[in-house]
Write an enzyme that holds these catalytic residues in place. Structure first.
Site, PDB file in Angstrom:
ATOM      1  NE  ARG A 240      -4.239  -1.487  -0.002  1.00  0.00           N
ATOM      2  CZ  ARG A 240      -4.325  -2.549  -0.817  1.00  0.00           C
ATOM      3  NH1 ARG A 240      -3.335  -2.852  -1.636  1.00  0.00           N
ATOM      4  NH2 ARG A 240      -5.403  -3.312  -0.812  1.00  0.00           N
ATOM      5  CD  GLU A 269      -3.042   3.033  -5.418  1.00  0.00           C
ATOM      6  OE1 GLU A 269      -2.256   2.487  -4.653  1.00  0.00           O
ATOM      7  OE2 GLU A 269      -3.916   2.432  -6.060  1.00  0.00           O
ATOM      8  CG  HIS A 287      -2.940  -0.968  -6.922  1.00  0.00           C
ATOM      9  ND1 HIS A 287      -3.423  -0.366  -5.789  1.00  0.00           N
ATOM     10  CD2 HIS A 287      -2.767  -2.267  -6.575  1.00  0.00           C
ATOM     11  CE1 HIS A 287      -3.542  -1.251  -4.809  1.00  0.00           C
ATOM     12  NE2 HIS A 287      -3.146  -2.425  -5.277  1.00  0.00           N
TER      13      HIS A 287
HETATM   14  C1  DGY Z   1      -5.178  -6.291  -2.940  1.00  0.00           C
HETATM   15  O1  DGY Z   1      -5.872  -7.275  -3.223  1.00  0.00           O
HETATM   16  O2  DGY Z   1      -5.172  -5.784  -1.834  1.00  0.00           O
HETATM   17  C2  DGY Z   1      -4.311  -5.782  -4.021  1.00  0.00           C
HETATM   18  O3  DGY Z   1      -3.701  -4.591  -3.717  1.00  0.00           O
HETATM   19  C3  DGY Z   1      -5.108  -5.688  -5.289  1.00  0.00           C
HETATM   20  O4  DGY Z   1      -4.382  -6.250  -6.242  1.00  0.00           O
END
Ligand code: DGY
Length: 326
Positions: A240, A269, A287
């Protein structure tokens, strides 16, 4: 009047999942090929019993207040920092995620980023396309070696372990980890060594982040931490964005405190901190950690199963707040 469950799906999903949901539910789905705005979400959530949402949808207290009849929230992601979990639990709303199915795909992408960053793959592609390649050169686009180097993994959960397996098996790397839990069996099997946070930063040639965003991990890497890293080190983030202080990262790269970074996720984001785009030694991806056709389908059917279970009052296969059911 239809006796089907009313649900909101905030973005069209792979067809396998849409079909599963359509069979049993009256479906309200975001018609646009973009995330719903806050206002659209606030309107569309009214009157539904189930919500299948994305990691980019903010599910906060205010949204929950709009619909007191919501029975279940299925997040189409393994991370669920977009959801006010405590508020859901307080209201007895079970929340689910999609663990397991995206582990290897995300680990593959972390490796793609690591390789691309160290070996300047994106920069080299742009260079070639721009017609600048005029022949082999001893100094042309030199990067950093990967094979046999030191990899520091922060967060040794499923994805961190999958990254470690690739590092040990494919690249003969010395792998270090820092994590809340000591994964001794795994560490022994793959020859990983546990290091303290600072020591890991000082030791590693590559640092890869694989931990959830929480109040403890927010801005875990900032000015001080970049100063500890080697000036030849690369940072990779597929977890993240807000775990990194992006301004501090930018400054560290500009001042040569670290060599480069590969980012799949961002602090705010989809906005990018000004300046990131101009830096050649940062590789920027939108992402796409889990974005293989197979994995996105598995995530979608997993989310659909969770949603349907919750609507029927059954146990959610991947509930993240079991206390909500007490
Ligand atoms: C998640 O599933 O948390 C990822 O970041 C998405 O690909």
């Amino acid at each position: 009047m239809s006796d089907k469950f009313k649900v909101l799906v905030t973005r069209k999903l792979p067809p396998e999942a849409m079909e599963m949901i359509e069979k049993e539910c009256e479906l309200r789905v975001n018609p646009a090929d973009r995330a719903m705005t806050k206002g659209e979400l606030e309107k569309a959530i009214q009157g539904v019993e189930g919500l299948l949402c994305l990691l980019s949808d903010t599910i906060d207290e205010k949204l929950l207040q709009i619909n007191p009849d919501l029975k279940v929230i299925a997040n189409y992601a393994v991370g669920y920092d977009n959801i006010a979990l405590e508020a859901c639990t307080k209201r007895g709303i079970p929340v689910s995620n999609t663990p397991g199915v995206l582990t290897e795909t995300t680990a593959d992408l972390a490796w793609a980023l690591l390789m691309a960053t160290a070996r300047r793959v994106v920069e080299a592609d742009k260079f070639t396309r721009a017609g600048k390649y005029e022949g082999w050169g001893p100094m042309l686009l030199r990067g950093g070696d990967v094979y046999g180097k030191k990899l520091g993994i922060i967060g040794l959960g499923r994805i961190g372990k999958a990254v470690a397996r690739r590092a040990v098996g494919g690249f003969a790397m010395d792998v270090f980890y820092y994590s809340n839990s000591r994964e001794e069996e795994f560490a022994q099997e793959y020859g990983l060594k546990y290091l303290g946070f600072k020591e890991l930063l000082e030791t590693s040639d590559f640092v890869s982040l694989h931990l959830p965003l929480t109040s403890e991990t927010e801005k875990l890497l900032g000015e001080e931490e970049f100063k500890l890293m080697k000036d030849t080190a690369y940072l990779v983030n597929t977890s993240r964005g807000a775990i990194i202080d992006e301004r501090a990262l930018l400054q560290a790269i500009r001042e040569g405190e670290i060599a480069g970074a590969g980012l799949d996720v961002y602090e705010d984001e989809p906005k990018l901190t000004p300046g990131l785009v101009g830096e050649e030694n940062i590789v920027l991806l939108p992402h796409i950690g889990s974005a293989s056709i197979e994995t996105r389908t598995k995530m979608a059917t997993r989310a659909a199963k969770n949603l349907l279970a919750g609507l029927k009052g059954e146990e959610l296969p991947h509930i993240v707040n079991p206390e909500a059911l007490n």
